[in-house]
Write an enzyme that holds these catalytic residues in place. Structure first.
Site, mmCIF file in Angstrom:
data_model
loop_
_atom_site.group_PDB
_atom_site.id
_atom_site.type_symbol
_atom_site.label_atom_id
_atom_site.label_comp_id
_atom_site.label_asym_id
_atom_site.label_seq_id
_atom_site.Cartn_x
_atom_site.Cartn_y
_atom_site.Cartn_z
ATOM 1 N N ARG A 259 72.234 105.940 37.822
ATOM 2 C CA ARG A 259 72.924 106.691 36.772
ATOM 3 C C ARG A 259 73.364 108.040 37.329
ATOM 4 O O ARG A 259 72.530 108.915 37.553
ATOM 5 C CB ARG A 259 71.963 106.903 35.587
ATOM 6 N N HIS A 263 71.836 111.261 30.834
ATOM 7 C CA HIS A 263 71.507 110.061 30.049
ATOM 8 C C HIS A 263 72.558 109.835 28.957
ATOM 9 O O HIS A 263 73.101 108.746 28.809
ATOM 10 C CB HIS A 263 70.117 110.227 29.419
ATOM 11 N N TYR A 272 65.389 117.698 34.921
ATOM 12 C CA TYR A 272 64.341 116.852 35.508
ATOM 13 C C TYR A 272 64.716 116.202 36.835
ATOM 14 O O TYR A 272 63.915 115.506 37.431
ATOM 15 C CB TYR A 272 63.870 115.782 34.504
HETATM 16 C C1 TPP Z 1 62.271 101.540 20.613
HETATM 17 C C2 TPP Z 1 62.975 102.754 21.106
HETATM 18 N N1 TPP Z 1 62.268 103.731 21.725
HETATM 19 C C3 TPP Z 1 62.897 104.818 22.210
HETATM 20 C C4 TPP Z 1 64.265 104.966 22.069
HETATM 21 C C5 TPP Z 1 64.973 106.189 22.584
HETATM 22 N N2 TPP Z 1 65.697 105.855 23.783
HETATM 23 C C6 TPP Z 1 67.027 105.631 23.735
HETATM 24 S S1 TPP Z 1 67.642 105.241 25.247
HETATM 25 C C7 TPP Z 1 66.124 105.375 25.956
HETATM 26 C C8 TPP Z 1 65.940 105.142 27.431
HETATM 27 C C9 TPP Z 1 66.452 103.801 27.834
HETATM 28 O O1 TPP Z 1 66.299 103.693 29.215
HETATM 29 P P1 TPP Z 1 66.802 102.387 29.930
HETATM 30 O O2 TPP Z 1 66.282 101.179 29.240
HETATM 31 O O3 TPP Z 1 66.482 102.544 31.377
HETATM 32 O O4 TPP Z 1 68.399 102.406 29.688
HETATM 33 P P2 TPP Z 1 69.446 103.498 30.212
HETATM 34 O O5 TPP Z 1 69.531 104.554 29.157
HETATM 35 O O6 TPP Z 1 68.951 104.052 31.495
HETATM 36 O O7 TPP Z 1 70.739 102.771 30.350
HETATM 37 C C10 TPP Z 1 65.161 105.719 25.031
HETATM 38 C C11 TPP Z 1 63.734 105.960 25.341
HETATM 39 C C12 TPP Z 1 64.959 103.902 21.430
HETATM 40 N N3 TPP Z 1 66.273 103.932 21.293
HETATM 41 N N4 TPP Z 1 64.309 102.831 20.949
#
Ligand code: TPP
Ligand code: MG
Length: 359
Positions: A259, A263, A272
């Site tokens: 990435r 985010h 971070y």
């Molecule tokens: C059940 C839940 N917990 C927390 C969140 C908040 N949240 C949104 S995106 C994210 C991180 C996702 O990381 P990843 O699966 O690696 O996907 P990326 O954003 O890197 O594409 C989090 C913790 C959420 N949307 N749903």
């Protein structure tokens, strides 16, 4: 809980597991594939579809379009005209490679960073802008539980589901892999491993060497691909989709990417991770990689690049204008897409919401 003393009396389980006399009952390996190195040089014979320059140009255009949409979406958010938006900068090959490997009547279940796949599959730029602008009309193409429906209806269709590295730490993913294995669903899981779940790096998500190996416990195949090599993504997903269509069951592909962006627009990743950590990853850029490859084959020149960039940016600008000129939905519509028949209490809430809007 046993006391510390009791624990020390227990046999050393790790020692027992290494017992040379114990029989090995199963062995596993996780394979990694890549066709183009970061400079765009082929490191092994390319799959058949890559013999066709036009096919590669289409993949290239898909990634360039995704990046142009992305840049515009971030710009609109920064100027208060779009909601929070997750950029896919640097990850375009995963989305485009997936979409190019699917048939039209297969179903794609994206996470939130796969705009490139949605565009490829016919979602319009305007729909995407509307969606990220918080307008329901931008997402009325959604479907759910599709793989089971295909199987029950004996349809030769496949569902491809994408999710992030962070998602793999959730129980839901383990449960989905497990039941997909038991039911041998026509389902391909693609982990879009961009190394980060917001501020949490993969090393803090799991002690496993790969995320692909999470398939093994579910009895399904897992593999890794270079997620910045669109040829590798397309080849692996096409192989998995074809096998699933033939009844071979589900498959898990871990696409390794990075990435490059924050985010979302609500994040400041410099809090971070430093630019020193991020900048080496620009040399892996999937778009530069495929462009170098095409140029090396004599199938792409400066004039082609200029024409493409002009075409794509005109399309994105036009869609953004349409989006900005779209009147907002009526407040009552927030009640309209969950129930076929609205329960009474929501009928009341709808009425009072509409009344409040008219005051
Ligand atoms: C059940 C839940 N917990 C927390 C969140 C908040 N949240 C949104 S995106 C994210 C991180 C996702 O990381 P990843 O699966 O690696 O996907 P990326 O954003 O890197 O594409 C989090 C913790 C959420 N949307 N749903
Ligand atoms: Mg991630």
């Amino acid at each position: 809980m046993p006391s510390a003393e009791k624990i020390s009396e227990l046999p050393d389980i790790a020692e027992a597991a290494r017992d040379p006399a114990a029989a090995t009952v199963a062995r596993f390996e996780i394979r990694y594939s890549r066709f183009l190195d970061p400079k765009g040089k082929a490191v092994r014979p390319l799959p058949d579809f890559a013999a066709d320059g036009a096919e590669l140009v289409a993949l290239y255009r898909g990634m360039v379009l995704a990046r142009a949409f992305d840049a515009k979406a971030v710009a609109l958010q920064r100027t208060g005209r779009l909601g929070t938006f997750p950029s896919a900068l640097g990850q375009e090959a995963v989305a485009v490679g997936i979409a190019a490997a699917m048939r039209k009547d297969d179903v794609f279940l994206p996470s939130f960073r796969e705009h490139g796949a949605q565009l490829w599959r016919g979602v319009s730029l305007v729909e995407l802008f509307l969606f990220w602008g918080g307008d329901e009309r931008g997402s009325d193409f959604a479907e759910v539980r599709v793989a089971l429906a295909f199987k029950l209806r004996h349809q030769q269709r496949v569902a491809v589901c994408a999710f992030g590295d962070g998602a793999t730490s959730k129980g839901d993913v383990a449960e989905a892999l497990n039941i997909a294995g038991v039911w041998r669903l026509p389902l391909v899981f693609v982990i879009n491993n961009n190394q980060w779940a917001i501020s949490v790096p993969v090393a803090q998500q799991t002690a496993a060497e790969t995320l692909a190996q999470k398939a093994i416990a579910a009895g399904i195949e897992g593999e890794q691909v270079d997620g910045n090599d669109v040829i590798a993504v397309r080849e692996a997903v096409a192989r998995a989709v074809a096998a699933a269509r033939d009844g071979a069951g589900p498959h898990l592909i871990e696409a390794l990417t990075y990435r490059l962006s924050d985010h979302t627009t609500a994040d400041d990743a410099r809090r971070y991770r430093s630019d020193v950590d991020v900048s080496p990853h620009w040399s892996e850029d999937p778009i530069t990689r495929l462009r170098n490859h095409l140029v090396g084959r004599g199938q792409w020149a400066k004039a082609d690049e200029e024409r493409l960039l002009a075409e794509v940016s005109a399309a994105v600008d036009k869609a953004a204008e349409t989006y900005l000129a779209t009147p907002p939905q009526q407040p009552g519509t927030i009640f309209d897409f969950t129930y076929e028949t609205l329960p009474n209490e929501l009928v009341d809430q709808r009425r009072s919401a509409l009344g409040a809007a008219q005051e």
